[in-house]
Enzyme design. Structure first.
Site, short mmCIF file in Angstrom:
data_model
loop_
_atom_site.label_atom_id
_atom_site.label_comp_id
_atom_site.label_asym_id
_atom_site.label_seq_id
_atom_site.Cartn_x
_atom_site.Cartn_y
_atom_site.Cartn_z
N HIS A 248 -64.63 8.64 38.26
CA HIS A 248 -64.54 7.27 38.77
C HIS A 248 -63.61 7.22 39.97
CE1 HIS A 248 -61.38 7.80 35.75
NE2 HIS A 248 -60.66 6.96 36.46
N CYS B 127 -67.13 8.23 25.06
CA CYS B 127 -66.58 8.00 26.40
C CYS B 127 -66.49 6.50 26.65
CB CYS B 127 -67.47 8.67 27.45
SG CYS B 127 -67.09 8.18 29.14
#
Ligand code: AMP
Length: 113
Positions: free
Chosen positions: A99, A3
């Site tokens: 996010h 990631c």
């Protein structure tokens, strides 16, 4: 886990940090779409996208939002900004570590798509 944002948290990929505490990190977006464009993430990879938010894990989302005014002020855009979450491929999400984009530093348009 492969990631990108976990690698940024770990320091394996460099970033320009604007805010950090024990739970979250905010850093400048590498391809800014406004004069101020910051990405705010939980340090822990607990969610991939907004579709994963549940009553059991939503605390970190509230925490991020509680810190947004401070982060906006650090970026000099406390007088106005936009928070964006791209969810899923059709929502143009490209990094699957939840996010929020903080966009500001200038007059934003009313066009949100
Ligand atoms: P999204 O497309 O909503 O998943 O947002 C991912 C964001 O991460 C995009 O706006 C990218 O420009 C940004 N991004 C990708 N790689 C980096 C990086 N190495 N440092 C900072 N931002 C990045």
């Amino acid at each position: 886990m492969d990631c990108l944002f976990c690698k940024i948290v770990a320091g394996d990929i460099p970033s320009t940090k604007v805010y950090e505490d024990e739970k979250i990190l905010a850093f400048k977006d590498i391809a800014p779409q406004a004069k101020v464009h910051v990405v705010i993430i939980p340090k822990e990879h607990i969610l991939s996208c907004a579709n994963d938010i549940t009553p059991e894990n939503c605390e970190i989302v509230g925490y991020i939002f509680s810190k947004i005014p401070e982060i906006a002020k650090l970026c000099g855009t406390e007088d106005g900004y936009r928070i964006v979450n791209n969810c899923g491929a059709k929502g143009a999400q490209s990094v699957f570590h939840i996010h929020f984009h903080l966009l500001g530093g200038e007059q934003l348009s009313g066009n949100m798509n």
